[in-house]
Design a protein around this motif. Structure first.
Motif, PDB file in Angstrom:
ATOM      1  N   ARG A  20       0.840  -1.207   0.000  1.00  0.00           N
ATOM      2  CA  ARG A  20       0.000   0.000   0.000  1.00  0.00           C
ATOM      3  C   ARG A  20       0.873   1.254   0.000  1.00  0.00           C
ATOM      4  O   ARG A  20       0.572   2.229  -0.694  1.00  0.00           O
ATOM      5  CB  ARG A  20      -0.914  -0.020   1.237  1.00  0.00           C
ATOM      6  CG  ARG A  20      -1.834   1.154   1.330  1.00  0.00           C
ATOM      7  CD  ARG A  20      -2.918   1.094   0.281  1.00  0.00           C
ATOM      8  NE  ARG A  20      -3.854   2.189   0.504  1.00  0.00           N
ATOM      9  CZ  ARG A  20      -4.399   2.887  -0.462  1.00  0.00           C
ATOM     10  NH1 ARG A  20      -4.135   2.594  -1.707  1.00  0.00           N
ATOM     11  NH2 ARG A  20      -5.219   3.857  -0.186  1.00  0.00           N
ATOM     12  N   HIS A  21       1.951   1.219   0.758  1.00  0.00           N
ATOM     13  CA  HIS A  21       2.874   2.343   0.811  1.00  0.00           C
ATOM     14  C   HIS A  21       3.487   2.616  -0.565  1.00  0.00           C
ATOM     15  O   HIS A  21       3.558   3.764  -1.013  1.00  0.00           O
ATOM     16  CB  HIS A  21       3.971   2.069   1.841  1.00  0.00           C
ATOM     17  CG  HIS A  21       4.960   3.166   1.973  1.00  0.00           C
ATOM     18  ND1 HIS A  21       6.168   3.149   1.336  1.00  0.00           N
ATOM     19  CD2 HIS A  21       4.898   4.345   2.659  1.00  0.00           C
ATOM     20  CE1 HIS A  21       6.827   4.262   1.619  1.00  0.00           C
ATOM     21  NE2 HIS A  21       6.090   4.997   2.419  1.00  0.00           N
ATOM     22  N   GLU A  22       3.921   1.565  -1.241  1.00  0.00           N
ATOM     23  CA  GLU A  22       4.488   1.723  -2.586  1.00  0.00           C
ATOM     24  C   GLU A  22       3.453   2.284  -3.548  1.00  0.00           C
ATOM     25  O   GLU A  22       3.758   3.153  -4.375  1.00  0.00           O
ATOM     26  CB  GLU A  22       5.015   0.388  -3.094  1.00  0.00           C
ATOM     27  CG  GLU A  22       6.264  -0.093  -2.376  1.00  0.00           C
ATOM     28  CD  GLU A  22       6.656  -1.511  -2.760  1.00  0.00           C
ATOM     29  OE1 GLU A  22       5.982  -2.127  -3.620  1.00  0.00           O
ATOM     30  OE2 GLU A  22       7.638  -2.013  -2.183  1.00  0.00           O
ATOM     31  N   GLU A  23       2.225   1.795  -3.437  1.00  0.00           N
ATOM     32  CA  GLU A  23       1.145   2.289  -4.297  1.00  0.00           C
ATOM     33  C   GLU A  23       0.897   3.772  -4.046  1.00  0.00           C
ATOM     34  O   GLU A  23       0.740   4.557  -4.984  1.00  0.00           O
ATOM     35  CB  GLU A  23      -0.122   1.478  -4.014  1.00  0.00           C
ATOM     36  CG  GLU A  23      -1.338   1.904  -4.809  1.00  0.00           C
ATOM     37  CD  GLU A  23      -2.571   1.126  -4.407  1.00  0.00           C
ATOM     38  OE1 GLU A  23      -3.641   1.766  -4.306  1.00  0.00           O
ATOM     39  OE2 GLU A  23      -2.475  -0.096  -4.190  1.00  0.00           O
ATOM     40  N   LEU A  24       0.875   4.166  -2.794  1.00  0.00           N
ATOM     41  CA  LEU A  24       0.663   5.572  -2.454  1.00  0.00           C
ATOM     42  C   LEU A  24       1.825   6.441  -2.923  1.00  0.00           C
ATOM     43  O   LEU A  24       1.612   7.585  -3.349  1.00  0.00           O
ATOM     44  CB  LEU A  24       0.446   5.728  -0.951  1.00  0.00           C
ATOM     45  CG  LEU A  24      -0.891   5.194  -0.422  1.00  0.00           C
ATOM     46  CD1 LEU A  24      -0.909   5.227   1.102  1.00  0.00           C
ATOM     47  CD2 LEU A  24      -2.058   5.969  -0.997  1.00  0.00           C
ATOM     48  N   GLN A  25       3.033   5.911  -2.865  1.00  0.00           N
ATOM     49  CA  GLN A  25       4.181   6.663  -3.366  1.00  0.00           C
ATOM     50  C   GLN A  25       4.067   6.893  -4.866  1.00  0.00           C
ATOM     51  O   GLN A  25       4.347   7.994  -5.352  1.00  0.00           O
ATOM     52  CB  GLN A  25       5.487   5.933  -3.047  1.00  0.00           C
ATOM     53  CG  GLN A  25       5.943   6.090  -1.621  1.00  0.00           C
ATOM     54  CD  GLN A  25       7.283   5.429  -1.374  1.00  0.00           C
ATOM     55  OE1 GLN A  25       7.555   4.332  -1.856  1.00  0.00           O
ATOM     56  NE2 GLN A  25       8.126   6.103  -0.613  1.00  0.00           N
ATOM     57  N   ARG A  26       3.649   5.868  -5.611  1.00  0.00           N
ATOM     58  CA  ARG A  26       3.466   6.033  -7.064  1.00  0.00           C
ATOM     59  C   ARG A  26       2.364   7.045  -7.355  1.00  0.00           C
ATOM     60  O   ARG A  26       2.506   7.906  -8.224  1.00  0.00           O
ATOM     61  CB  ARG A  26       3.152   4.688  -7.721  1.00  0.00           C
ATOM     62  CG  ARG A  26       4.333   3.751  -7.830  1.00  0.00           C
ATOM     63  CD  ARG A  26       4.022   2.545  -8.714  1.00  0.00           C
ATOM     64  NE  ARG A  26       2.889   1.767  -8.237  1.00  0.00           N
ATOM     65  CZ  ARG A  26       2.962   0.746  -7.384  1.00  0.00           C
ATOM     66  NH1 ARG A  26       4.132   0.382  -6.899  1.00  0.00           N
ATOM     67  NH2 ARG A  26       1.889   0.088  -7.016  1.00  0.00           N
ATOM     68  N   ALA A  29       3.643  10.491  -6.680  1.00  0.00           N
ATOM     69  CA  ALA A  29       4.548  10.950  -7.739  1.00  0.00           C
ATOM     70  C   ALA A  29       3.752  11.423  -8.955  1.00  0.00           C
ATOM     71  O   ALA A  29       4.067  12.464  -9.547  1.00  0.00           O
ATOM     72  CB  ALA A  29       5.516   9.834  -8.128  1.00  0.00           C
ATOM     73  N   LEU A  30       2.707  10.675  -9.330  1.00  0.00           N
ATOM     74  CA  LEU A  30       1.867  11.085 -10.458  1.00  0.00           C
ATOM     75  C   LEU A  30       1.163  12.405 -10.167  1.00  0.00           C
ATOM     76  O   LEU A  30       1.070  13.282 -11.032  1.00  0.00           O
ATOM     77  CB  LEU A  30       0.834  10.002 -10.778  1.00  0.00           C
ATOM     78  CG  LEU A  30       1.382   8.716 -11.386  1.00  0.00           C
ATOM     79  CD1 LEU A  30       0.286   7.652 -11.461  1.00  0.00           C
ATOM     80  CD2 LEU A  30       1.959   8.966 -12.761  1.00  0.00           C
ATOM     81  N   LEU A  31       0.670  12.550  -8.948  1.00  0.00           N
ATOM     82  CA  LEU A  31      -0.003  13.798  -8.583  1.00  0.00           C
ATOM     83  C   LEU A  31       0.971  14.975  -8.580  1.00  0.00           C
ATOM     84  O   LEU A  31       0.613  16.079  -9.001  1.00  0.00           O
ATOM     85  CB  LEU A  31      -0.677  13.658  -7.219  1.00  0.00           C
ATOM     86  CG  LEU A  31      -1.906  12.745  -7.194  1.00  0.00           C
ATOM     87  CD1 LEU A  31      -2.362  12.518  -5.753  1.00  0.00           C
ATOM     88  CD2 LEU A  31      -3.033  13.301  -8.032  1.00  0.00           C
ATOM     89  N   MET A  32       2.182  14.737  -8.130  1.00  0.00           N
ATOM     90  CA  MET A  32       3.192  15.801  -8.138  1.00  0.00           C
ATOM     91  C   MET A  32       3.508  16.227  -9.578  1.00  0.00           C
ATOM     92  O   MET A  32       3.687  17.417  -9.851  1.00  0.00           O
ATOM     93  CB  MET A  32       4.460  15.344  -7.425  1.00  0.00           C
ATOM     94  CG  MET A  32       4.272  15.094  -5.938  1.00  0.00           C
ATOM     95  SD  MET A  32       3.807  16.545  -5.016  1.00  0.00           S
ATOM     96  CE  MET A  32       5.392  17.314  -4.844  1.00  0.00           C
ATOM     97  N   GLU A  33       3.556  15.257 -10.498  1.00  0.00           N
ATOM     98  CA  GLU A  33       3.774  15.587 -11.914  1.00  0.00           C
ATOM     99  C   GLU A  33       2.621  16.432 -12.440  1.00  0.00           C
ATOM    100  O   GLU A  33       2.837  17.398 -13.175  1.00  0.00           O
ATOM    101  CB  GLU A  33       3.913  14.312 -12.742  1.00  0.00           C
ATOM    102  CG  GLU A  33       5.213  13.574 -12.558  1.00  0.00           C
ATOM    103  CD  GLU A  33       5.266  12.278 -13.360  1.00  0.00           C
ATOM    104  OE1 GLU A  33       4.457  12.111 -14.307  1.00  0.00           O
ATOM    105  OE2 GLU A  33       6.111  11.439 -13.029  1.00  0.00           O
TER     106      GLU A  33
END
Length: 76
Positions: A20-26, A29-33
């Protein structure tokens, strides 16, 4: 010593939390882009708006001063 079944349950939960943590990090990252892209678009639009305002101000400065508009002349 702890029950092996209890340890397995904890290990499974930890694995799920890591996924879940990895999914939230991805996702983050997409939201930051997207935020960066929208900021760039906003800055571009603000720049174009300022350029348009400058052109309009320049056109307004070129208008003769003290002349009446046709609408004002008709009302007299």
């Amino acid at each position: 010593m702890a029950d092996p079944k209890h340890i397995d349950l904890i290990a499974e939960r930890v694995e799920r939390l890591l996924l879940r943590h990895e999914e939230l990090q991805r996702t983050n990252a997409l939201l930051m882009e997207q935020v960066a892209s929208l900021k760039a678009e906003r800055d571009s639009i603000k720049s174009r708006l300022n350029a348009a305002r400058s052109r309009i101000d320049a056109l307004l400065d070129r208008l003769p001063v003290g002349t009446e508009s046709p609408a004002n002349k008709d009302s007299e």
